[in-house]
Design a protein around this motif. Structure first.
Motif, short mmCIF file in Angstrom:
data_model
loop_
_atom_site.label_atom_id
_atom_site.label_comp_id
_atom_site.label_asym_id
_atom_site.label_seq_id
_atom_site.Cartn_x
_atom_site.Cartn_y
_atom_site.Cartn_z
N ARG A 29 0.20 3.51 25.77
CA ARG A 29 -1.29 3.13 25.75
C ARG A 29 -1.91 4.66 26.21
O ARG A 29 -2.91 5.20 25.56
CB ARG A 29 -1.90 2.17 26.39
CG ARG A 29 -3.33 1.93 26.56
CD ARG A 29 -3.85 0.73 27.23
NE ARG A 29 -3.65 -0.20 26.35
CZ ARG A 29 -4.16 -1.45 26.65
NH1 ARG A 29 -4.31 -1.73 27.91
NH2 ARG A 29 -3.96 -2.49 25.67
N ASN A 30 -1.45 4.87 27.14
CA ASN A 30 -2.06 6.23 27.93
C ASN A 30 -2.17 7.52 27.16
O ASN A 30 -2.90 8.32 26.95
CB ASN A 30 -1.29 6.27 29.28
CG ASN A 30 0.22 6.67 29.31
OD1 ASN A 30 0.77 5.83 28.78
ND2 ASN A 30 0.59 7.44 30.21
N ILE A 31 -0.87 7.59 26.19
CA ILE A 31 -0.85 8.68 25.64
C ILE A 31 -1.61 8.42 24.45
O ILE A 31 -2.03 9.36 23.93
CB ILE A 31 0.90 8.75 25.13
CG1 ILE A 31 1.48 9.29 26.59
CG2 ILE A 31 0.96 9.90 23.81
CD1 ILE A 31 3.01 9.59 26.14
N ARG A 32 -1.60 7.57 23.66
CA ARG A 32 -2.60 7.17 22.61
C ARG A 32 -4.06 7.44 22.78
O ARG A 32 -4.55 8.05 22.25
CB ARG A 32 -2.29 5.55 22.35
CG ARG A 32 -3.33 5.32 20.92
CD ARG A 32 -3.19 3.81 20.43
NE ARG A 32 -1.74 3.87 19.70
CZ ARG A 32 -1.51 4.19 18.34
NH1 ARG A 32 -2.68 4.86 17.91
NH2 ARG A 32 -0.25 4.10 17.81
N GLU A 33 -4.53 7.10 23.93
CA GLU A 33 -5.79 7.33 24.34
C GLU A 33 -6.05 8.63 24.63
O GLU A 33 -6.98 9.12 23.86
CB GLU A 33 -6.28 6.55 25.72
CG GLU A 33 -6.00 5.04 25.68
CD GLU A 33 -6.42 4.25 26.89
OE1 GLU A 33 -6.13 4.95 28.27
OE2 GLU A 33 -6.42 3.21 26.99
N ALA A 34 -5.26 9.42 25.06
CA ALA A 34 -5.27 11.03 25.13
C ALA A 34 -5.10 11.61 23.60
O ALA A 34 -6.16 12.63 23.45
CB ALA A 34 -4.16 11.52 26.10
N LEU A 35 -4.53 11.05 22.96
CA LEU A 35 -4.33 11.65 21.50
C LEU A 35 -5.55 11.29 20.73
O LEU A 35 -6.17 12.27 20.01
CB LEU A 35 -3.12 11.03 20.85
CG LEU A 35 -1.80 11.27 21.43
CD1 LEU A 35 -0.81 10.66 20.67
CD2 LEU A 35 -1.52 12.98 21.34
N ILE A 67 -2.58 9.83 13.70
CA ILE A 67 -1.88 8.94 14.55
C ILE A 67 -1.45 7.73 14.03
O ILE A 67 -2.38 6.96 13.40
CB ILE A 67 -2.74 8.57 15.86
CG1 ILE A 67 -3.52 9.58 16.59
CG2 ILE A 67 -2.06 7.65 16.94
CD1 ILE A 67 -4.34 9.38 17.78
N GLY A 68 -0.27 7.44 14.07
CA GLY A 68 0.35 6.21 13.54
C GLY A 68 0.87 5.12 14.64
O GLY A 68 0.21 5.49 15.73
N ASN A 69 1.47 4.42 14.34
CA ASN A 69 2.07 3.43 15.28
C ASN A 69 2.96 4.13 16.26
O ASN A 69 2.64 4.02 17.43
CB ASN A 69 2.86 2.19 14.53
CG ASN A 69 3.22 1.31 15.74
OD1 ASN A 69 2.52 0.88 16.20
ND2 ASN A 69 4.45 0.93 15.67
#
Length: 143
Positions: A131-137, A89-91
């Motif tokens: 944020r919501n997608i990052r947390e899922a990833l 996961i990057g930015n």
């Protein structure tokens, strides 16, 4: 993909229904269809777990790179499962690893990687992963 993967390497597995039209003249699922299976697996996870609104979200993921290694053929009417995990996961980007399995088979029929870059839908420019997608990833990130 550096090492061989097995079904147990994936916490996320979704059923995939093969269709008659997926078969090619050689009697097995055509190679380009595997990418559709990968895309379906990724987007189901992003929608169901990450809350992605594919119609109205201001940020969407574009595929910028993909590959697939074919291990053994599948054909209609095989029942399949698409395995998904995240390896980076990057930015603004994420690298997924995928496995395609015949239901009940521990060894993959195919393995692949897909890279998404998240972009502002209107500006068409890379932006930070929401944020919501990052947390899922992060839930399916392997180290």
């Amino acid at each position: 993909m550096e090492k061989s993967v097995e079904r147990g390497d994936f916490d996320v597995l979704y059923p995939i229904t093969t269709r008659w039209m997926d078969n090619d003249i050689y009697g097995h699922v055509n190679n380009v269809t595997y990418y559709s299976y990968f895309d379906t697996t990724i987007n189901r996870y992003l929608i169901e777990v990450g809350g992605l609104d594919i119609n109205d979200a201001p940020v969407v993921g574009y595929v910028v790179s993909s590959n697939c290694e074919f291990k053994k053929p599948v054909a209609y009417p095989d029942a399949l499962e698409g395995g998904l995990r995240v390896v980076r996961i990057g930015n603004s980007s994420v690298t997924y690893e995928l496995g395609l399995f015949k239901t009940g088979d521990g060894e993959p029929a195919a393995v692949g990687q897909v890279v998404h870059v998240f972009v502002d839908r209107e500006q068409d420019r890379a932006v930070a992963i929401p944020r919501n997608i990052r947390e899922a990833l992060e839930r399916i990130l392997v180290t």
